[in-house]
Design a protein around this motif. Structure first.
Motif, PDB file in Angstrom:
ATOM      1  N   TYR A   1     -52.811  12.322  22.359  1.00  0.00           N
ATOM      2  CA  TYR A   1     -53.308  10.940  22.349  1.00  0.00           C
ATOM      3  C   TYR A   1     -53.152  10.290  23.716  1.00  0.00           C
ATOM      4  CZ  TYR A   1     -53.035  11.343  17.253  1.00  0.00           C
ATOM      5  OH  TYR A   1     -53.192  11.748  15.958  1.00  0.00           O
TER       6      TYR A   1
ATOM      7  N   ALA B   1     -57.836  14.237  18.772  1.00  0.00           N
ATOM      8  CA  ALA B   1     -56.718  13.852  17.925  1.00  0.00           C
ATOM      9  C   ALA B   1     -57.233  13.112  16.698  1.00  0.00           C
ATOM     10  CB  ALA B   1     -55.743  12.972  18.702  1.00  0.00           C
TER      11      ALA B   1
ATOM     12  N   ILE C   1     -47.199  14.147  20.933  1.00  0.00           N
ATOM     13  CA  ILE C   1     -48.059  12.963  20.950  1.00  0.00           C
ATOM     14  C   ILE C   1     -48.774  12.833  22.279  1.00  0.00           C
ATOM     15  CG2 ILE C   1     -48.035  10.435  20.892  1.00  0.00           C
ATOM     16  CD1 ILE C   1     -45.692  10.666  18.883  1.00  0.00           C
TER      17      ILE C   1
ATOM     18  N   PRO D   1     -54.432  13.759  27.649  1.00  0.00           N
ATOM     19  CA  PRO D   1     -54.422  14.493  26.375  1.00  0.00           C
ATOM     20  C   PRO D   1     -55.512  15.548  26.322  1.00  0.00           C
ATOM     21  CG  PRO D   1     -55.337  12.290  26.082  1.00  0.00           C
ATOM     22  CD  PRO D   1     -54.817  12.344  27.481  1.00  0.00           C
TER      23      PRO D   1
ATOM     24  N   ALA E   1     -52.136   6.671  13.605  1.00  0.00           N
ATOM     25  CA  ALA E   1     -53.046   6.395  14.718  1.00  0.00           C
ATOM     26  C   ALA E   1     -54.222   5.569  14.222  1.00  0.00           C
ATOM     27  CB  ALA E   1     -53.554   7.694  15.330  1.00  0.00           C
TER      28      ALA E   1
ATOM     29  N   VAL F   1     -59.923   6.833  17.794  1.00  0.00           N
ATOM     30  CA  VAL F   1     -59.190   7.502  18.862  1.00  0.00           C
ATOM     31  C   VAL F   1     -60.173   7.719  20.003  1.00  0.00           C
ATOM     32  CG1 VAL F   1     -57.866   9.528  19.513  1.00  0.00           C
ATOM     33  CG2 VAL F   1     -57.693   8.630  17.196  1.00  0.00           C
TER      34      VAL F   1
ATOM     35  N   TYR G   1     -53.346   3.951  23.815  1.00  0.00           N
ATOM     36  CA  TYR G   1     -52.521   3.259  22.843  1.00  0.00           C
ATOM     37  C   TYR G   1     -51.217   2.775  23.480  1.00  0.00           C
ATOM     38  CZ  TYR G   1     -55.139   5.525  18.991  1.00  0.00           C
ATOM     39  OH  TYR G   1     -56.101   5.960  18.103  1.00  0.00           O
TER      40      TYR G   1
ATOM     41  N   GLY H   1     -56.610  16.626  23.215  1.00  0.00           N
ATOM     42  CA  GLY H   1     -57.407  16.245  22.048  1.00  0.00           C
ATOM     43  C   GLY H   1     -58.252  17.391  21.492  1.00  0.00           C
TER      44      GLY H   1
ATOM     45  N   ALA I   1     -57.089  10.391  13.502  1.00  0.00           N
ATOM     46  CA  ALA I   1     -56.631   9.043  13.165  1.00  0.00           C
ATOM     47  C   ALA I   1     -56.058   9.051  11.749  1.00  0.00           C
ATOM     48  CB  ALA I   1     -57.773   8.053  13.276  1.00  0.00           C
TER      49      ALA I   1
ATOM     50  N   LEU J   1     -50.079   2.899  18.319  1.00  0.00           N
ATOM     51  CA  LEU J   1     -49.844   4.247  17.826  1.00  0.00           C
ATOM     52  C   LEU J   1     -48.384   4.306  17.391  1.00  0.00           C
ATOM     53  CD1 LEU J   1     -50.766   7.228  17.514  1.00  0.00           C
ATOM     54  CD2 LEU J   1     -50.082   7.576  19.906  1.00  0.00           C
TER      55      LEU J   1
ATOM     56  N   VAL K   1     -51.879   7.508  25.912  1.00  0.00           N
ATOM     57  CA  VAL K   1     -50.771   6.565  25.752  1.00  0.00           C
ATOM     58  C   VAL K   1     -50.614   5.753  27.033  1.00  0.00           C
ATOM     59  CG1 VAL K   1     -48.275   6.342  25.437  1.00  0.00           C
ATOM     60  CG2 VAL K   1     -49.570   7.987  24.067  1.00  0.00           C
TER      61      VAL K   1
END
Length: 238
Positions: free
Chosen positions: A126, A31, A122, A27, A51, A55, A60, A29, A33, A90, A128
């Motif tokens: 974020y 980001a 996303i 990411p 979120a 973060v 997530y 970012g 929350a 998330l 993931v």
């Protein structure tokens, strides 16, 4: 001599086949929350995102939750919102372009592209670790259909009171959680999950199935059971 005919080739799988192209990336970012509304390029509602704090670099588990026919993104988000913080989930709840999902209306297409765009947003923002699809009623049927189509991305599918699964193509072997009320009069269990789950088993999918006393609904203990099941999913292979 005339040239030999070229070999027949299958068309490339795309949104009309239910295929998602977005994949997790590093990411860019930072980001935010909390609860965040996302809009499509025309300014209409695309999704609700939740979120948990904080973060950080801890990835997530992304759970994409799909509403039932005539429903709204917030209804889908609420399926797991009370449990998101404790389990670092998330949550993303897209809004269907029509009253229900494209497969149910006229075939895969517009909603696949909308969900693909949502995933790209996303993944860019974020960290993931893996992706789970979930939903209720028509949303559960769509989650199963899209999840089995994209098992090379989707680690698991949570289907609350589904009616069917209708992938056009399948990839991978996502694990599946299904629940259904024995007194469901909207999607009766006898012609829905009691037929669907054995079929999934026959096709080689690992399925956890729970029936409960009740109708077309999702009880708190079923939500908790689904999230507990999520924690049992294997770590993704790097």
């Amino acid at each position: 001599m005339s040239e030999p005919a070229p070999p027949h080739r299958q068309p490339e799988e795309n949104a009309r086949h239910g295929r998602l192209t977005a994949r997790p990336v590093a990411p860019v970012g930072p980001a935010a929350a909390g609860l965040l509304p996302l809009t499509d390029p025309q300014g209409g509602p695309l999704a609700l995102l939740y979120a948990p704090e904080p973060v950080t670099e801890r990835p997530y588990r992304l759970v994409v939750l799909l509403h039932g026919a005539g429903g709204e993104a917030r209804q889908a988000l609420d399926l797991m919102l009370p449990l998101a913080d404790a389990h670092h989930l998330l949550l993303a709840a897209p809004q269907a372009a029509a009253s229900s999902w494209d497969l149910i209306v006229e075939g895969f297409g517009v909603d696949v592209r909308r969900i693909d765009a949502l995933l790209s947003l996303i993944f860019a923002a974020y960290p993931v670790r893996d992706v789970v699809l979930g939903g209720f009623s028509d949303g559960a049927s769509y989650a199963l259909s899209l999840g089995l189509t994209n098992g090379d991305l989707v680690a698991g599918v949570v289907a609350f009171s589904p009616g069917f699964a209708a992938p056009l193509v399948t990839h991978g072997q996502p694990r599946v959680f299904v629940s259904h009320g024995v007194d469901d009069r909207v999607l009766p269990v006898d012609v829905c999950s009691r037929r669907l789950v054995p079929r999934l088993h026959d096709l080689g999918y690992e399925v956890s199935y729970q029936e409960f006393p009740g109708g077309h609904e999702v009880h708190t203990d079923i939500r908790e059971a689904a999230v507990t099941w999520l924690t049992s999913l294997p770590e993704p292979v790097p």
